[in-house]
Design an enzyme around this catalytic site. Structure first.
Site, PDB file in Angstrom:
ATOM      1  N   HIS A 166       0.840  -1.211   0.000  1.00  0.00           N
ATOM      2  CA  HIS A 166       0.000   0.000   0.000  1.00  0.00           C
ATOM      3  C   HIS A 166       0.877   1.264   0.000  1.00  0.00           C
ATOM      4  O   HIS A 166       0.708   2.147  -0.855  1.00  0.00           O
ATOM      5  CB  HIS A 166      -0.919  -0.006   1.237  1.00  0.00           C
ATOM      6  CG  HIS A 166      -1.772   1.214   1.375  1.00  0.00           C
ATOM      7  ND1 HIS A 166      -3.088   1.251   0.962  1.00  0.00           N
ATOM      8  CD2 HIS A 166      -1.516   2.457   1.847  1.00  0.00           C
ATOM      9  CE1 HIS A 166      -3.588   2.459   1.185  1.00  0.00           C
ATOM     10  NE2 HIS A 166      -2.650   3.210   1.729  1.00  0.00           N
ATOM     11  N   GLU A 167       1.810   1.321   0.935  1.00  0.00           N
ATOM     12  CA  GLU A 167       2.654   2.519   1.019  1.00  0.00           C
ATOM     13  C   GLU A 167       3.547   2.636  -0.223  1.00  0.00           C
ATOM     14  O   GLU A 167       3.835   3.752  -0.677  1.00  0.00           O
ATOM     15  CB  GLU A 167       3.495   2.518   2.303  1.00  0.00           C
ATOM     16  CG  GLU A 167       2.689   2.502   3.606  1.00  0.00           C
ATOM     17  CD  GLU A 167       1.614   3.576   3.723  1.00  0.00           C
ATOM     18  OE1 GLU A 167       1.801   4.678   3.164  1.00  0.00           O
ATOM     19  OE2 GLU A 167       0.571   3.321   4.368  1.00  0.00           O
ATOM     20  N   HIS A 198       1.783   4.543  -2.831  1.00  0.00           N
ATOM     21  CA  HIS A 198       1.914   5.998  -2.606  1.00  0.00           C
ATOM     22  C   HIS A 198       3.291   6.479  -3.074  1.00  0.00           C
ATOM     23  O   HIS A 198       3.425   7.521  -3.713  1.00  0.00           O
ATOM     24  CB  HIS A 198       1.810   6.320  -1.106  1.00  0.00           C
ATOM     25  CG  HIS A 198       0.420   6.286  -0.545  1.00  0.00           C
ATOM     26  ND1 HIS A 198      -0.600   7.064  -1.040  1.00  0.00           N
ATOM     27  CD2 HIS A 198      -0.114   5.611   0.502  1.00  0.00           C
ATOM     28  CE1 HIS A 198      -1.696   6.841  -0.315  1.00  0.00           C
ATOM     29  NE2 HIS A 198      -1.434   5.967   0.614  1.00  0.00           N
TER      30      HIS A 198
HETATM   31 ZN    ZN Z   1      -2.764   5.263   2.020  1.00  0.00          ZN
END
Ligand code: ZN
Length: 502
Positions: free
Chosen positions: A266-267, A270
């Protein structure tokens, strides 16, 4: 005496923005350190350091002379399209920021630092009382912020705008009203079926091996370690610390391997977005992310559409097995894929499956609206939280740590952030659907460990726009249509139909 004007042309604007950008990056580094390394004795001085810097940054960006210059520069016919757009977005930011007094910015920053440390301690000690006074202070400040910004119908609209420009309660209410019933129907159909085999997940997965696997995975999907790093924190996050320095964090639970693996993915989503932004636009809107909704679309796309796909684990399961030969000895790809897509209501948002996830968001969204209008008092929040979990997810919250204290966001003063996760998930499904239809062999590339085509497509469809376009404009350009729940529901129905034989 003749005063020399310090602002004459576009390069003066760019230089000024670079200075402000470096100050912001320095404040971010202090914040990164606060969440990754800081000892309890350093809390007060760190709170003052970040607060002082926040005040200086605010003073610089809202400076009267700079503001007047930006308004004049906006009419400069010699500017390129990109330059014009940078100036237009900067003016919009300054107009918003000039509504806050400097002492408000400093107070909010200092209060957030204390609130974060109080939250961290409260979570570890499972004691909501340690956090409650700080959350009340944060909410009072956010109510003042909504008044400074102004709003037409709901104070929450003013706060949403910080994360998702133009977003409002009316839109979100109707979005959740249309999303929740089909999700309930799908979850009910799934509940009637036998769950996939997943007992192998209930083993101890050593911390060091989990860490090493996530580092290996990050390298393989294209996270650039010459321009970033990964560390451990209480709550995973991504932070941009300047040109060529994008950091992510993860957290590791020996009894739950999902925690570190999908937090890291997830990170990384980003971070790939941040690392893919235009370097020439550094410290200008051209080099910044469009919105939190688009940011979360990138993290959720990597976490779910890619990171929970069969093709992804066709490539990665043999690597994971190298780190955990004993635990995964008799686990086939089919079993692994079923287990990591197991749908079951749980207490923790960041560990939730792709369907029940949105109930976690709806609960937080409803709570935030009630807190900001004053209909819900902080002291009643845990009961409110537990009631909603029972109602929407039919699950009993057993303690504050896995209940109301699980998320860091409110301690940061981020009220209005949560809805961007649902928006991001919907954008992710629509964007990934477009990517699949516009590329050839994407899934076989992924199953072969080649993520270049996906990266290039996202670069062109999302990253390159910076903040020059609004979220919905990026969505329409990338997918040919405005955001709707259709792609997500189509994706979810097809995926879970095949896993659960619905
Ligand atoms: Zn997030």
């Amino acid at each position: 005496m003749l005063m020399k004007n310090k602002f004459l042309s576009y390069p003066d604007y760019a230089k000024y923005m670079l200075d402000v950008g470096e100050l912001s990056a320095s404040a971010s580094l202090l914040q990164w350190d606060q969440e990754v390394n800081l000892c309890s004795g350093g809390v007060s001085s760190r709170a003052r350091q970040i607060s002082t810097l926040s005040g200086i940054i605010h003073e610089r960006i809202t400076d009267d002379e700079f503001f007047s210059f930006i308004k004049i520069l906006q009419g400069d016919k010699t500017l390129s399209k990109t330059e014009k757009s940078n100036v237009r977005v900067t003016l919009r930011d300054i107009e918003r920021k000039r509504k806050y007094p400097k002492d408000f910015v400093e107070t909010l920053s200092e209060t957030s630092s204390y609130a974060f440390m109080a939250w961290d301690k409260a979570r570890k000690e499972n004691d909501f009382g340690l956090y409650a006074p700080w959350l009340s202070k944060i909410l009072d400040l956010k109510k003042r912020e909504a008044d400074f910004i102004g709003f037409e119908t709901h104070p929450y609209d003013a706060l949403l705008d910080e994360f998702e420009p133009g977003m409002h309660v009316k839109y979100l209410d109707s979005l959740f009203d249309s999303l929740i019933p089909p999700l309930e129907k799908l979850i009910d159909a799934i509940s009637a079926k036998n769950p996939p085999e997943k007992t192998f997940l209930n083993q101890v997965f050593e911390k060091d091996a989990q860490w090493n696997f996530t580092m290996d995975l990050l390298k393989k999907i294209g996270f650039d370690f010459t321009r970033g790093r990964q560390d451990i924190s209480s709550h995973p996050f991504t932070i941009h610390l300047g040109e060529g320095d994008v950091r992510i964090t993860t957290r590791i639970d020996e009894n739950n391997i999902s925690e570190s693996v999908w937090s890291s993915i997830h990170e990384a989503g980003h971070a790939l977005y941040e690392q893919g932004l235009d370097l020439l636009g550094y410290s200008l809107p051209a080099g910044e992310a469009a919105s939190l909704g688009i940011h979360e679309s990138q993290s959720r796309l990597w976490e779910n559409q890619v990171g929970r796909s069969y093709a992804f684990w066709e490539f990665f399961l043999p690597f994971l097995r190298k780190y955990f030969p004993h635990q995964l000895a008799n686990v086939s790809l089919e079993t692994f894929y079923g287990a990591i897509n197991h749908v079951k209501p749980g207490l923790i948002r960041t560990n939730a499956d792709e369907l029940t996830y949105h109930f976690h968001i709806k609960i937080r969204y409803e709570a935030e609206k009630e807190l900001i209008t004053g209909n819900l008092a902080v002291r009643d929040l845990p009961d409110y939280w537990n009631e909603k979990y029972l109602r929407y997810l039919k699950i009993n919250v057993k303690d504050h740590k896995t209940g109301v204290l699980q998320d860091v966001h409110w301690s940061h003063g981020s009220i209005g952030y949560f809805p961007t996760y649902t928006l991001g998930s919907l954008y992710a499904a629509q964007i990934y659907e477009a990517c699949l239809s516009q590329t050839e062999n994407l899934e076989s590339d992924i199953s072969g460990g080649n993520f270049m085509m996906l990266q290039h497509w996202l670069q062109n469809a999302v990253y390159r726009h910076g903040r020059h376009k609004y979220s919905n404009e990026i969505c329409e350009m990338a997918t040919g249509k405005p955001l709707s729940i259709d792609s997500f529901l189509k994706y979810a129905t097809s995926k879970y139909n095949s896993i659960y034989n619905l």
